[in-house]
Design a protein around this motif. Structure first.
Motif, short mmCIF file in Angstrom:
data_model
loop_
_atom_site.label_atom_id
_atom_site.label_comp_id
_atom_site.label_asym_id
_atom_site.label_seq_id
_atom_site.Cartn_x
_atom_site.Cartn_y
_atom_site.Cartn_z
N LEU A 169 0.95 -1.48 0.28
CA LEU A 169 0.12 0.28 0.09
C LEU A 169 0.89 0.86 -0.17
O LEU A 169 0.10 2.22 -0.72
CB LEU A 169 -0.80 0.14 1.23
N GLY A 170 2.12 1.35 0.44
CA GLY A 170 2.86 2.10 1.20
C GLY A 170 3.29 2.42 -0.82
O GLY A 170 3.80 4.02 -1.51
N LEU A 171 3.82 1.31 -1.62
CA LEU A 171 4.44 2.33 -2.75
C LEU A 171 2.77 2.66 -3.38
O LEU A 171 3.18 3.73 -4.44
CB LEU A 171 4.70 1.36 -3.86
N LEU A 172 1.25 1.33 -3.38
CA LEU A 172 -0.17 2.49 -3.93
C LEU A 172 0.66 4.23 -3.57
O LEU A 172 -0.28 4.48 -4.47
CB LEU A 172 -0.67 1.63 -3.84
N GLU A 173 0.33 4.25 -2.62
CA GLU A 173 0.54 5.49 -2.77
C GLU A 173 0.95 6.61 -3.30
O GLU A 173 0.70 7.76 -3.60
CB GLU A 173 0.28 5.80 -0.84
N ARG A 174 2.11 6.09 -3.23
CA ARG A 174 3.38 7.19 -4.29
C ARG A 174 2.87 7.08 -5.70
O ARG A 174 2.70 8.06 -6.26
CB ARG A 174 4.37 5.90 -4.14
N THR A 175 1.71 6.47 -6.10
CA THR A 175 1.37 6.31 -7.64
C THR A 175 0.07 6.83 -7.68
O THR A 175 -0.23 7.47 -8.46
CB THR A 175 1.30 4.50 -8.09
N TRP A 176 -0.73 6.49 -6.68
CA TRP A 176 -2.11 7.11 -6.47
C TRP A 176 -3.02 7.82 -6.26
O TRP A 176 -3.70 6.96 -4.73
CB TRP A 176 -2.95 5.68 -7.23
N PRO A 177 -1.86 8.67 -5.31
CA PRO A 177 -2.16 9.71 -3.94
C PRO A 177 -3.39 10.28 -4.57
O PRO A 177 -3.79 10.65 -5.01
CB PRO A 177 -1.49 10.29 -3.35
N GLN A 178 -4.26 10.35 -3.24
CA GLN A 178 -6.10 11.29 -3.00
C GLN A 178 -5.11 12.39 -2.08
O GLN A 178 -5.80 13.48 -3.02
CB GLN A 178 -6.54 10.62 -2.18
N ARG A 179 -4.59 12.37 -1.72
CA ARG A 179 -4.05 13.66 -0.71
C ARG A 179 -2.69 14.15 -1.27
O ARG A 179 -1.22 12.70 -1.22
CB ARG A 179 -4.21 13.70 0.82
N ARG A 180 -2.00 14.69 -0.85
CA ARG A 180 -0.65 15.40 -0.88
C ARG A 180 0.33 14.70 -0.12
O ARG A 180 -0.44 14.84 1.55
CB ARG A 180 -0.60 17.23 -0.85
N ARG A 181 1.03 13.81 -0.14
CA ARG A 181 1.56 13.30 0.39
C ARG A 181 2.93 14.16 1.71
O ARG A 181 3.68 15.24 1.15
CB ARG A 181 2.60 11.92 0.26
#
Length: 264
Positions: free
Chosen positions: A24-36
């Protein structure tokens, strides 16, 4: 297969944890909903708190959920042992009942002031990503386990169902806190059955009316059934403030401050 799962339950949970964090950490980098937000030091503080909570749990509660389930099975104790259910019924029924119990535990954490002071450590994070799934005060982890042990004993939950639910609960905690932008149609369909990141993200809004909603952990039906469902926040979810107004300073996010927070 059943015997292997029962004897390797810690390995199964560790696999779910590492797979969820990394995947999920990798997916967050690809399709983030909010600014990381930057990973450092936020992930270090959240993972550090999880480590302290795990050590506290091992010291305070010498038995695990599976131990209680095995005891109930041997003693024939619990509501579900009044009659023999085939596994095809007993396993999903137990998981549904355990999920309902954890839903009400979560509501209680928001309802009672002394419990909220402990639980607000989880809500005081100003970011939203998969590491938030592990951010719980040691007091909450210990209380949650004691509550869960009582529920498992009273139900007479089957050991295999307990292993399945414990792993699923961990996996869904990681999933629902992931900073993922799901297509609106996919999210809408999924949340008729399960909690999605977009649904749970409302629960971490800084606005209390939104914080006190969407308590579900795995199944979304409890929020719909008990009138705690909120479809969307007032502001777009990629813009709404996350966290609590009282704890927004960087020093309030340090590990020592998180451990002290229930007393402040």
């Amino acid at each position: 297969m059943t015997d292997w799962l029962l004897s390797h339950e810690p390995l199964l949970r560790l696999t779910v944890l590492l797979t969820g964090l990394l995947g999920l950490g990798l997916l967050e980098r690809t399709w983030p909903q909010r600014r990381r937000l930057p990973y450092w030091p936020r992930w270090a503080e959240n993972l550090g708190l999880a480590l302290v909570a795990t050590l506290a749990l091992r010291l305070a509660v010498p038995v695990a959920a599976l131990d209680i389930a095995l005891w109930a099975e041997q003693a024939g104790f619990g509501l579900l042992r009044w009659r023999e259910f085939p596994n095809v019924i007993a396993l999903p029924l137990t998981i549904v009942l355990l999920d309902a119990a954890i839903y009400w535990q979560h509501r209680a954490m928001h309802r009672f002031h002394w419990l909220w002071r402990i639980h607000r450590v989880h809500h005081s994070d100003t970011g939203f990503d998969v590491s938030l799934a592990l951010r719980f005060h040691p007091f909450e982890i210990v209380l949650s386990m004691l509550y869960k042990l009582v529920v498992i004993a009273l139900l007479g939950a089957a050991p295999l169902a307990v292993v399945g639910y414990e792993s699923a609960l961990l996996g869904f905690a990681l999933w629902t806190h992931a900073n993922l932008a799901l297509p609106a149609g996919v999210d809408r369909r999924l949340r008729w059955l399960i909690v999605t990141p977009e649904m749970h993200r409302v629960h971490h809004s800084v606005e209390r009316a939104e914080t006190d909603a969407n308590y579900g952990n795995i199944l979304s039906l409890w929020d719909r059934l008990f009138a705690s469902y909120k479809a969307a926040p007032r502001l777009p979810s990629n813009q709404m403030p996350i966290g609590l107004a009282l704890f927004r300073e960087p020093r309030a996010q340090r590990l020592t401050a998180l451990l002290e927070q229930p007393f402040r």
